[in-house]
Structure formats: structure tokens, C-alpha cells
Motif scaffolding. Structure first.
Motif, PDB file in Angstrom:
ATOM      1  N   PRO A  53       0.902  -1.193   0.437  1.00 10.32           N
ATOM      2  CA  PRO A  53      -0.024  -0.322  -0.285  1.00 10.32           C
ATOM      3  C   PRO A  53       1.290   1.650  -0.236  1.00 10.32           C
ATOM      4  O   PRO A  53       0.464   2.266  -0.608  1.00 10.32           O
ATOM      5  N   MET A  54       1.900   1.324   0.901  1.00 11.47           N
ATOM      6  CA  MET A  54       3.071   2.388   0.419  1.00 11.47           C
ATOM      7  C   MET A  54       3.716   2.855  -0.761  1.00 11.47           C
ATOM      8  O   MET A  54       3.354   3.542  -1.251  1.00 11.47           O
ATOM      9  N   LEU A  55       3.694   1.959  -1.382  1.00 11.50           N
ATOM     10  CA  LEU A  55       3.732   2.206  -2.762  1.00 11.50           C
ATOM     11  C   LEU A  55       3.337   2.230  -3.819  1.00 11.50           C
ATOM     12  O   LEU A  55       3.288   3.861  -4.577  1.00 11.50           O
ATOM     13  N   PHE A  56       1.910   1.675  -3.651  1.00 11.97           N
ATOM     14  CA  PHE A  56       0.791   2.682  -3.938  1.00 11.97           C
ATOM     15  C   PHE A  56       0.969   4.181  -3.859  1.00 11.97           C
ATOM     16  O   PHE A  56      -0.059   4.468  -4.454  1.00 11.97           O
ATOM     17  N   VAL A  57       0.235   4.483  -2.685  1.00  9.60           N
ATOM     18  CA  VAL A  57       0.215   5.935  -2.033  1.00  9.60           C
ATOM     19  C   VAL A  57       1.447   6.927  -3.072  1.00  9.60           C
ATOM     20  O   VAL A  57       1.268   7.781  -3.532  1.00  9.60           O
ATOM     21  N   LEU A  58       3.120   6.576  -3.700  1.00  8.28           N
ATOM     22  CA  LEU A  58       3.668   6.600  -3.685  1.00  8.28           C
ATOM     23  C   LEU A  58       3.527   7.235  -5.179  1.00  8.28           C
ATOM     24  O   LEU A  58       3.712   7.999  -5.481  1.00  8.28           O
ATOM     25  N   LEU A  59       3.059   6.268  -5.773  1.00  8.86           N
ATOM     26  CA  LEU A  59       2.741   6.422  -7.356  1.00  8.86           C
ATOM     27  C   LEU A  59       1.170   7.512  -7.749  1.00  8.86           C
ATOM     28  O   LEU A  59       1.509   8.066  -8.185  1.00  8.86           O
ATOM     29  N   ILE A 118       0.815   9.737  -5.107  1.00  6.22           N
ATOM     30  CA  ILE A 118       2.100  10.774  -5.324  1.00  6.22           C
ATOM     31  C   ILE A 118       1.843  11.457  -6.392  1.00  6.22           C
ATOM     32  O   ILE A 118       2.388  12.985  -7.355  1.00  6.22           O
ATOM     33  N   LEU A 119       3.623  10.486  -7.223  1.00  3.99           N
ATOM     34  CA  LEU A 119       3.355  10.756  -8.749  1.00  3.99           C
ATOM     35  C   LEU A 119       3.429  11.185  -9.492  1.00  3.99           C
ATOM     36  O   LEU A 119       2.802  11.287 -11.030  1.00  3.99           O
ATOM     37  N   LEU A 120       1.333  10.158  -9.847  1.00  2.00           N
ATOM     38  CA  LEU A 120       0.733  11.099 -10.701  1.00  2.00           C
ATOM     39  C   LEU A 120       0.218  11.941 -10.702  1.00  2.00           C
ATOM     40  O   LEU A 120      -0.212  12.978 -11.250  1.00  2.00           O
ATOM     41  N   GLY A 121       0.253  12.921  -9.007  1.00  2.00           N
ATOM     42  CA  GLY A 121      -0.386  13.671  -8.740  1.00  2.00           C
ATOM     43  C   GLY A 121       0.196  15.216  -9.977  1.00  2.00           C
ATOM     44  O   GLY A 121      -0.142  16.168 -10.226  1.00  2.00           O
ATOM     45  N   TYR A 122       1.916  14.740  -9.204  1.00  2.63           N
ATOM     46  CA  TYR A 122       3.082  15.682 -10.053  1.00  2.63           C
ATOM     47  C   TYR A 122       2.470  15.325 -11.387  1.00  2.63           C
ATOM     48  O   TYR A 122       2.715  16.477 -12.149  1.00  2.63           O
ATOM     49  N   GLY A 123       2.759  14.195 -11.706  1.00  5.23           N
ATOM     50  CA  GLY A 123       2.331  14.043 -13.719  1.00  5.23           C
ATOM     51  C   GLY A 123       1.197  15.225 -13.812  1.00  5.23           C
ATOM     52  O   GLY A 123       1.388  15.570 -14.861  1.00  5.23           O
ATOM     53  N   ALA A 165      -6.393  -9.637 -10.354  1.00  4.26           N
ATOM     54  CA  ALA A 165      -5.843  -9.564 -12.192  1.00  4.26           C
ATOM     55  C   ALA A 165      -6.329  -7.885 -11.543  1.00  4.26           C
ATOM     56  O   ALA A 165      -5.415  -7.139 -12.401  1.00  4.26           O
ATOM     57  N   ILE A 166      -7.570  -7.669 -11.362  1.00  2.20           N
ATOM     58  CA  ILE A 166      -7.797  -6.462 -11.344  1.00  2.20           C
ATOM     59  C   ILE A 166      -6.520  -5.284 -10.947  1.00  2.20           C
ATOM     60  O   ILE A 166      -6.395  -4.306 -11.325  1.00  2.20           O
ATOM     61  N   SER A 167      -6.342  -5.800  -9.303  1.00  3.22           N
ATOM     62  CA  SER A 167      -5.323  -5.111  -8.677  1.00  3.22           C
ATOM     63  C   SER A 167      -3.730  -4.562  -9.537  1.00  3.22           C
ATOM     64  O   SER A 167      -3.679  -3.696  -9.374  1.00  3.22           O
ATOM     65  N   ASP A 168      -3.534  -5.895  -9.920  1.00  2.00           N
ATOM     66  CA  ASP A 168      -2.698  -5.707 -10.665  1.00  2.00           C
ATOM     67  C   ASP A 168      -2.628  -4.914 -11.743  1.00  2.00           C
ATOM     68  O   ASP A 168      -1.500  -4.166 -12.292  1.00  2.00           O
ATOM     69  N   THR A 169      -3.451  -4.815 -13.024  1.00  4.57           N
ATOM     70  CA  THR A 169      -3.805  -4.223 -13.871  1.00  4.57           C
ATOM     71  C   THR A 169      -4.545  -2.477 -13.840  1.00  4.57           C
ATOM     72  O   THR A 169      -3.471  -1.643 -14.244  1.00  4.57           O
ATOM     73  N   VAL A 170      -4.751  -2.587 -12.491  1.00  7.19           N
ATOM     74  CA  VAL A 170      -4.976  -0.748 -11.741  1.00  7.19           C
ATOM     75  C   VAL A 170      -3.401  -0.186 -11.979  1.00  7.19           C
ATOM     76  O   VAL A 170      -3.631   0.850 -11.509  1.00  7.19           O
ATOM     77  N   VAL A 171      -2.050  -0.643 -10.781  1.00  7.95           N
ATOM     78  CA  VAL A 171      -1.163  -0.283 -10.710  1.00  7.95           C
ATOM     79  C   VAL A 171      -0.570  -0.567 -12.334  1.00  7.95           C
ATOM     80  O   VAL A 171       0.021   0.902 -11.852  1.00  7.95           O
ATOM     81  N   ALA A 172      -0.923  -1.142 -13.148  1.00  3.00           N
ATOM     82  CA  ALA A 172       0.010  -0.709 -14.139  1.00  3.00           C
ATOM     83  C   ALA A 172      -0.419   1.037 -15.005  1.00  3.00           C
ATOM     84  O   ALA A 172       0.452   1.378 -15.726  1.00  3.00           O
ATOM     85  N   LEU A 173      -1.803   0.861 -14.837  1.00  2.16           N
ATOM     86  CA  LEU A 173      -2.633   1.566 -15.720  1.00  2.16           C
ATOM     87  C   LEU A 173      -1.990   3.016 -14.992  1.00  2.16           C
ATOM     88  O   LEU A 173      -1.466   4.293 -15.243  1.00  2.16           O
ATOM     89  N   ILE A 174      -1.983   2.980 -13.445  1.00  2.00           N
ATOM     90  CA  ILE A 174      -1.744   4.281 -12.481  1.00  2.00           C
ATOM     91  C   ILE A 174      -0.424   4.726 -12.894  1.00  2.00           C
ATOM     92  O   ILE A 174       0.126   5.796 -12.639  1.00  2.00           O
TER      93      ILE A 174
END
Ligand code: PHE
Length: 454
Positions: free
Chosen positions: A184-190, A192-197, A262-271
Motif C-alpha cells: 500500500p505504501m508503494l501505491f500511495v507513492l505512485l 503522489i507521482l500521478l499528482g505530480y504528473g 487481476a484487477i489490482s495488478d491492472t490498476v497498478v500498471a495503468l496508474i
């Protein structure tokens, strides 16, 4: 019917979901997905990839978990037992053997790339405590790292040691806990990076690069790459999820847990894609240029500008190493479980043997960037050749055989029982025919098209 495995059991269905998501989410989502997407021109590739996830990945995912939980052993021995019980040929064990071999080869390059992420985490750490140089020219830093065989070997070795330590201790305690906090921590960092993007002003360009299909890019070669990425990212086709399925409690609902993974994995890749491409575009990197260094050459440019960018960069790469770690564990588990069952090695001894072989095989990937940079197989460097052979050949064939085994060799009474009686009839029938015909057919058609058989 076995209700438990000699290797231990996940303590709950949530533990399985965490472990299998830990296996699925890794470098495949954050390193491989963006760069493969960029090499294949974006939108059309992403849409084909999504279709592959749902039409092929999901049915194969269910099939692997069904076979694993029914067999309760390492893939090779589960397939032996289940074939015997069904009166089918033991040649099905070959699927387990193929999986174990694919696992070795993937692990041997995966660990090298995971070593890069550890190295970057360490670079930022040194900078943070005032002992290192800032990364001013990321492309140069990356090329410099690849040229240094000693450095690469060190980080690859360290990562392999981290992996073997967890596999040697067994599946239950440490792994479950680490995964539930760090992922979950990695997800939060992603995020934040999305926000920067988003605030770079190039977000919509990234969205259009990722989702607006340019169908002129469509070819059998591209579809096989998308299919390979779907297998790679979901950890399918090499019996890793099958092995994890062997430790799944009998009362867990396979369609529910499989779909969640499968859904979690796909969401992480897309984010990850949506977070990385705005940065790539904002800094004027050609998104179609890609290359395996994409995240290492682009993200440091963003970290150099973000507030607290150094600490953020350190956390990002270290958490990415953790995501890679929970994946590499699942690459090592099938071979280790097999050795424990079939030899008199202890779990520790078995894990050490597997790690030693994978580490040595990994040197081939290390040297492919420097000492052996000239060597190529079919126009690919040794590193790329390993990646290609596993994800575009071995995993699809492994997935094909897995689906056929679950669909045809296992009786439908067994698969029905494993897939949970609460599953509505139409859904079970849909799975059964996707496993029997749909997924294998699609895999065969794209592979045949790729080989220009028609
Ligand atoms: N799914 C992992 C990732 O995306 C890699 C992996 C492939 C793990 C195959 C296990 C088996 O990083």
C-alpha cells in the motif's frame, strides 16, 4: 482430497490475495509495462493488453489456482497426481517442468533489474545523508551503471540473497506482514507521482498516448508482445500462481480472489503508466523511444524538481525493490517446493540451490550490458533474448497448457467444486469454455500469426 500442503498454508484468504498480488505487482507493472508500451506505440497496445488480461489472463488465473489447490504440491507433483487421478498421461508434468525452467530464466534477469532499483534507492539515500552526488544527467548515470559489471553483479547478488532469505524461511509469517504494509505504501507513492504528473500540464497527452489507439500499430508481433506482457504481469504461465494456490485454504472462493488479484495488478500498471508518461513527455523524452532504461532515465528528472524529491526518489526505488522482492519470491517458490518434495534437501538447502543457479544464470544478463555487449541472438542482446523467450514463448505456451489441463484433463465435477458452488452456472460455463477453447485458441492464433503460418 488434500486440505493442506506440507509447505505451509496462507493464514487466510486475504493472505493469499496479498501474496498473489505481491507476486503479480512488481517490475512488470512499473518498469516493464511503461517501456514495452512506449516501444509499441501506446494506445492500441494498451487496449490489446487489456483484452488479453480479461479473455486469457483471468481464465488462466482461475485454472492455475484450481490446479494448485486441488494438487496441494509443487506444480510438477500436483500435475502428476491430478493426471494419475484423472487417468491422463503423466506427460502433463512437462507443464510443471516448463514452469520451473521459465521461473529460473525470468528470475535470472528480474533480479538484475531489481538490482538497478536497489542501486538507485541507495544513490538517493547517499544523497539524502549528504554523501553522494546528485543525479544531474540520468541518462549518463544509467549508462554508467550498465557499463559497470562489478556493480551490477553486487546488486544482483544482494537482491538474490534477499529473495533466498524469505523463501528459505517459508511462506507464512514474514512475507504476509511485509506485503500488507509495503505494497500500500508503494501505491500511495505512485498516486503522489500521478499528482505530480497531472500538474506538469502534460497529463492529457499521456492519457491520449496510453489510450488513443493508433490501429496502424497493430500486428501479430505487437499482439504477442501484449499477450506476453499480460502473462508476465499477472505471474501466469509458469506455475507461480499455481504454487501459491496450493497453499490456499479450502474455503476460499477462487473466482473472487483471482479477480481481485487481476484487477489490482491492472490498476497498478495503468496508474504507473499515467504517472510516468506525463514526466516522460514533460522532459521531452521521446515516448516512442522507450528502452529498458525508461523509468531510470525519466523519473530522476522529476525527482530533481519535486519538493523533497531526494527522499521521495529514495522511497520510490526502495519500495519498487520491495515490490520486485515479493515477485521474485514467487519465481523461486515452485522450484524450491519441488526440490523439497523430491529430494532430501531441507527447505533452506533447496532454496539455496535454486538461488545459486539463478544467480549464475543472472551473470549472463549482467554481462550482456558490458563484457558481452556485442553478443546477440536473433538481433537481441542476451538480456533481451531471455526476456523474449520467456514472456513471448514460454509463458504463453505454459498458459495454454494450464488452461487445457484445467478445462479438459480435470473433470468438470472437480473444477466446479474448486471454483466454488456459489459461482452462478453461466459464469462457470463461461470460464470452462474460455479455458477449453477461448484462451488456448487465442494464444494459438496469435502465436501462429506471429510465426506467419497463415
Ligand atoms: N508478475 C511479476 C511482475 O509483474 C513478475 C513475475 C512473472 C512473477 C512470473 C512471477 C512469475 O513483476
Amino acid at each position: 482430497m488434500q486440505t493442506s500442503s506440507i509447505h505451509g498454508m496462507w493464514s487466510s484468504r486475504l493472505a493469499f490475495v496479498l501474496a498473489a498480488t505481491g507476486s503479480a505487482v512488481g517490475l512488470g507493472n512499473i518498469w516493464r509495462f511503461p517501456y514495452i508500451t512506449s516501444e509499441n506505440g501506446g494506445g492500441a497496445f494498451v487496449l490489446v493488453y487489456l483484452v488479453c488480461i480479461f479473455l486469457v489472463g483471468l481464465p488462466v488465473m482461475f485454472s492455475e489456482i484450481v490446479i494448485g489447490r486441488r494438487g496441494r504440491m509443487s506444480p510438477i507433483n500436483s500435475l502428476k497426481e491430478l493426471s494419475d487421478d484423472a487417468g491422463k498421461t503423466r506427460a502433463w508434468m512437462g507443464l510443471g517442468v516448463l514452469g520451473v525452467i521459465a521461473g529460473f530464466v525470468i528470475l535470472s534477469f528480474y533480479s538484475v533489474v531489481a538490482g538497478w532499483t536497489l542501486h538507485y534507492g541507495f544513490l538517493y539515500f547517499k544523497e539524502l545523508i549528504g554523501m553522494g552526488q546528485p543525479i544531474t544527467d540520468p541518462a549518463e548515470t544509467f549508462t554508467g551503471l550498465l557499463a559497470n559489471a562489478g556493480e551490477l553483479t553486487f546488486w544482483h547478488g544482494l537482491f538474490m540473497l534477499m529473495t533466498v532469505a524469505v523463501v528459505a524461511l517459508g511462506v507464512e509469517k514474514g512475507l504476509e506482514r511485509a506485503v500488507s504494509i509495503l505494497m500500500p505504501m508503494l501505491f500511495v507513492l505512485l498516486l503522489i507521482l500521478l499528482g505530480y504528473g497531472i500538474q506538469t500540464g502534460h497529463f492529457m497527452e499521456a492519457v491520449s498516448f496510453l489510450f488513443r489507439p493508433d490501429w496502424s500499430q497493430l500486428s501479430f508481433g505487437m499482439v504477442v508482445t501484449a499477450l506476453g506482457q499480460a502473462f508476465f504481469t499477472l505471474s501466469l504461465g509458469m506455475c507461480a500462481i499455481m504454487t501459491y494456490g496450493a497453499y490456499l485454504p479450502s474455503n476460499a472462493n477462487i473466482p473472487a480472489v483471482g479477480t481481485t488479484v487481476a484487477i489490482s495488478d491492472t490498476v497498478v500498471a495503468l496508474i504507473a503508466g499515467l504517472a510516468i508518461f506525463p514526466v516522460v513527455i514533460a522532459f521531452g523524452i521521446d515516448p516512442a523511444g522507450g528502452g529498458a532504461g525508461l523509468i531510470f532515465t525519466s523519473l530522476p528528472l522529476a525527482f530533481a524538481e519535486m519538493p523533497f524529491g531526494i527522499a521521495y526518489g529514495m522511497a520510490f526505488f526502495l519500495l519498487l525493490s520491495v515490490a520486485a522482492w515479493t515477485s521474485s519470491i514467487s519465481l523461486m517458490e515452485p522450484a524450491t517446493a519441488y526440490l523439497v518434495e523430491s529430494t532430501n534437501l531441507s527447505r533452506k538447502g533447496a532454496a539455496l540451490c535454486v538461488a545459486a543457479v539463478a544467480w549464475m544464470l543472472g551473470l549472463v544478463s549482467v554481462f550482456s550490458f558490458n563484457l558481452w555487449a556485442e553478443v546477440s541472438i536473433g538481433g537481441r542482446s542476451l538480456m533481451d533474448a531471455k526476456d523474449f523467450v520467456t514472456s513471448e514463448i514460454m509463458l504463453p505456451i505454459g498458459g495454454l497448457l494450464t488452461a487445457l489441463f484445467a478445462g479438459w484433463a480435470l473433470s468438470s465435477a472437480i473444477s466446479r467444486e474448486e471454483l466454488d458452488n456459489k459461482m452462478p452456472n453461466w459464469a462457470y460455463t463461461a470460464w470452462l469454455w474460455l479455458a477449453r477453447v477461448g484462451a488456448p485458441g487465442l494464444i494459438l492464433i496469435v502465436m501462429a500469426g506471429r510465426l506467419e503460418l497463415f
